[in-house]
Design a protein around this motif. Structure first.
Motif, PDB file in Angstrom:
ATOM      1  N   ARG A 137       8.775  -5.757   8.993  1.00 37.92           N
ATOM      2  CA  ARG A 137       9.749  -6.010   7.922  1.00 37.92           C
ATOM      3  C   ARG A 137      10.094  -7.479   7.960  1.00 37.92           C
ATOM      4  N   GLY A 138      10.819  -7.951   6.962  1.00 30.72           N
ATOM      5  CA  GLY A 138      11.225  -9.346   6.956  1.00 30.72           C
ATOM      6  C   GLY A 138      12.104  -9.673   8.139  1.00 30.72           C
ATOM      7  N   ARG A 249       3.758 -10.546   4.866  1.00 34.15           N
ATOM      8  CA  ARG A 249       3.771  -9.116   4.551  1.00 34.15           C
ATOM      9  C   ARG A 249       3.241  -8.867   3.140  1.00 34.15           C
TER      10      ARG A 249
END
Length: 370
Positions: A137-138, A249
């Motif tokens: 995830r970020g 991502r």
């Protein structure tokens, strides 16, 4: 047209190819292709006297006109028979008679031949062990781990290149404290096509902490064509050693070119349920291309989760727990770049990772122990 009779890996040490032909037009073409590949060949009409050059040359390019003069020559590897007649049915017989391992027809096979000659000129050996790092995830810490892995590899004496594949990440040169260091960034390679010289690439990049870094600048360019990404990463891998790639991502065609050249990828996942759920989607996309995808878990842990449970939920092998390291370099100054302190928990994690992966990959020579 081209075809292989037998296959051998390209030679591991650099040298000059040998051209055997009396066809003036073919010789002109072969000299042109050698020049394009950065090689200066030795030219003979037949087998060189005493056979020294014949045996020592890392690659022999034999014009079809000269095949009959090589019938008594000692058999050797890395011989390419080159002609122009696409419809000649006897070319394979002549190739077998002289022990050629490849038959090539010009002009169709020019790019293949330039690449093969350039491999000889560069001294291509074992390709770099190439590891990608991507966040589940970020803010997972993928860029920090990428830098720490590269810094650790370089500190242990391995040729190391750190590649920033995330144009929106702010630049890994900034994270390493070298945004002002001279050298080329990604936009300079946007027009690259075909083959990029590995040595020239390495020398053109900023040198930071004993490694080379291919990062983004602070300009408006936020994309490089996929064919340029493919050419640049292939050049980096030909130099050997270690290549670490910080992946975004957001998966596009350019990132797809990177994924296709990875030996291994690490998915960095914070130990919280929402991050695990997001990481599952990333793993599903990356796992369709990367054969070896492992999870690296970062604390602190949500109650009921540990690194083993995160790996189980994602269905991935566990690479280990990535320690949180305070005091790292931040864009506004202060702190140290990731992995620079060799005794830090993060550096120890990276060292252990390389020791395991190098052994698994059969790379000669373990990382030195302090």
């Amino acid at each position: 047209m081209s075809g292989t009779i037998t296959h051998d890996p390209p030679p591991a040490c650099g040298g000059s190819p040998l051209i055997v032909t009396e066809d003036a037009a073919l010789l002109d073409d072969l000299l042109r292709l050698c020049a394009a590949a950065g090689a200066t060949p030795e030219v003979h009409p037949g087998v060189p006297g005493q056979g020294d050059a014949w045996a020592a040359a890392p690659l022999v390019l034999v014009g079809d006109d000269a095949a009959h003069r090589l019938l008594g020559a000692a058999r050797r590897r890395q011989v390419v028979l080159i002609g122009r007649d696409q419809d000649d049915p006897d070319v394979w017989r002549r190739a077998m008679e002289i022990g050629a391992d490849h038959v090539l027809m010009l002009p169709d096979g020019e790019q293949w031949l330039v690449d093969r000659i350039a491999d000889v000129a560069e001294g291509v050996g074992r390709p770099a062990l190439t590891v990608g790092v991507i966040g589940g995830r970020g803010g997972a810490g993928a860029s920090t781990l990428s830098c720490a892995l590269a810094v650790t590899s370089a500190r242990e004496g391995l040729r190391t290149l750190l590649v920033d594949a995330d144009p929106l990440g702010g630049g890994l040169d900034v994270l390493l404290g070298g945004e002002g260091t001279e050298g080329l960034r990604w936009p300079a390679f946007a027009a690259s096509r075909g083959r990029v010289g590995g040595g020239a690439l390495e020398e053109s990049l900023p040198a930071l902490h004993s490694l080379r870094v291919l990062s983004w600048d602070r300009g408006d360019c936020v994309a490089v064509p996929p064919q340029a990404v493919r050419a640049v990463l292939a050049a980096a891998r030909r130099r050997g050693g270690i290549v670490v790639v910080d992946l975004p991502r957001r998966l596009d065609d350019g990132v797809g070119e990177v994924l296709a050249q990875l030996d291994l990828a690490l998915l960095v996942v914070p130990a919280e349920l929402r991050a695990v759920a997001a990481a599952g989607r990333v793993a599903a996309a990356v796992g369709t291309v990367v054969r070896d995808l492992r999870v690296a878990v970062r604390g602190p842990y949500t109650p009921g989760l540990d690194d083993q449970e995160v790996a189980r939920l994602l269905g991935l092998p566990l690479a280990g727990e990535v320690p949180v390291e305070p005091g790292l370099l931040r864009p506004r100054g202060g702190g140290k770049p990731p992995g620079v302190s060799g005794r830090s928990p993060l550096a120890r994690f990276c060292r252990g990772f390389w020791e395991r992966v190098l052994v698994e990959s059969g790379v000669p020579g373990e990382l030195r122990r302090s």
